[in-house]
Design a protein around this motif. Sequence first.
Motif, short mmCIF file in Angstrom:
data_model
loop_
_atom_site.label_atom_id
_atom_site.label_comp_id
_atom_site.label_asym_id
_atom_site.label_seq_id
_atom_site.Cartn_x
_atom_site.Cartn_y
_atom_site.Cartn_z
N VAL A 134 41.07 46.84 -56.95
CA VAL A 134 41.37 48.31 -56.98
C VAL A 134 40.39 48.94 -56.19
O VAL A 134 40.61 49.85 -55.40
CB VAL A 134 41.19 48.91 -58.71
N ASP A 135 39.27 48.43 -56.32
CA ASP A 135 38.00 49.05 -55.39
C ASP A 135 38.50 49.02 -54.02
O ASP A 135 38.27 50.04 -53.04
CB ASP A 135 36.73 48.24 -55.61
N GLN A 136 39.01 48.00 -53.38
CA GLN A 136 39.62 47.80 -51.97
C GLN A 136 40.59 48.71 -51.67
O GLN A 136 40.48 49.52 -50.75
CB GLN A 136 40.21 46.38 -51.72
N ALA A 137 41.50 48.85 -52.51
CA ALA A 137 42.54 50.08 -52.55
C ALA A 137 42.06 51.42 -52.36
O ALA A 137 42.57 52.18 -51.48
CB ALA A 137 43.63 49.96 -53.81
N ILE A 138 40.91 51.79 -53.18
CA ILE A 138 40.19 53.05 -53.03
C ILE A 138 39.45 53.33 -51.87
O ILE A 138 39.67 54.26 -51.03
CB ILE A 138 39.40 53.14 -54.33
N LYS A 139 39.11 52.11 -51.14
CA LYS A 139 38.41 52.10 -49.71
C LYS A 139 39.55 52.49 -48.72
O LYS A 139 39.24 53.33 -47.94
CB LYS A 139 37.84 50.73 -49.49
N VAL A 140 40.73 51.97 -49.02
CA VAL A 140 41.90 52.11 -48.02
C VAL A 140 42.24 53.84 -48.14
O VAL A 140 42.45 54.40 -47.35
CB VAL A 140 43.03 51.31 -48.14
N LEU A 141 42.18 54.18 -49.26
CA LEU A 141 42.68 55.53 -49.38
C LEU A 141 41.51 56.45 -49.01
O LEU A 141 41.94 57.64 -48.26
CB LEU A 141 42.83 55.97 -50.99
N ASN A 142 40.29 56.40 -49.27
CA ASN A 142 39.30 56.84 -48.67
C ASN A 142 39.06 57.15 -47.26
O ASN A 142 38.89 58.24 -46.61
CB ASN A 142 37.79 56.48 -48.90
N TYR A 143 39.66 55.91 -46.53
CA TYR A 143 39.78 55.76 -45.32
C TYR A 143 40.70 56.75 -44.55
O TYR A 143 40.45 57.40 -43.33
CB TYR A 143 40.14 54.50 -44.66
N ILE A 144 41.85 57.01 -45.02
CA ILE A 144 42.85 57.85 -44.71
C ILE A 144 42.15 59.22 -44.67
O ILE A 144 42.66 60.06 -43.66
CB ILE A 144 44.00 57.90 -45.72
N PHE A 145 41.32 59.62 -45.48
CA PHE A 145 40.95 60.97 -45.34
C PHE A 145 39.64 61.24 -44.57
O PHE A 145 38.96 62.36 -44.47
CB PHE A 145 40.55 61.71 -46.74
N GLU A 146 38.95 60.33 -43.88
CA GLU A 146 37.97 60.33 -42.95
C GLU A 146 38.19 61.05 -41.70
O GLU A 146 39.32 60.92 -41.18
CB GLU A 146 37.41 58.85 -42.51
#
Length: 146
Positions: A134-146
Amino acid sequence: MELVVYLAGEIHTNWRDELREKAKISDLPLTFVGPMTDHERSDNIGEEVLGKQPTSVLKDEAASNINNLRTKLLMEKSDVVIALFGEKYKQWNTAMDASTAVTLGKPLILIRPETLHHPLKELSNKASVTVETVDQAIKVLNYIFE
């Protein structure tokens, strides 16, 4: 920009709550939707709508029709699908939802432990991104908004 995220996957653990909490901590502009996670309600919705069914097969069919409609509508309105495969439960619904996402052309983040690499290799190949936590999925979502 806000994204609608469909959370597909097993309903027996709290992974959805964990993901929602981590998204909140990261202040991500996300709205979450997903399958009915109340197993009893999901199994009985056909009879709630259509009345008592004469056999268990017809009861399942009635519930399945309504659950599939719900899934289709919510998934079509989503911007991204996250499908989690855990190790403990049989996950036919997760596989169906992930395949539906691919068919609809929805970006798919597949979460699966390394131990499930082999049985999910074809689906993983169709996903936009495959991660293990789940942590890695959150990192992917965070990257979308950078």
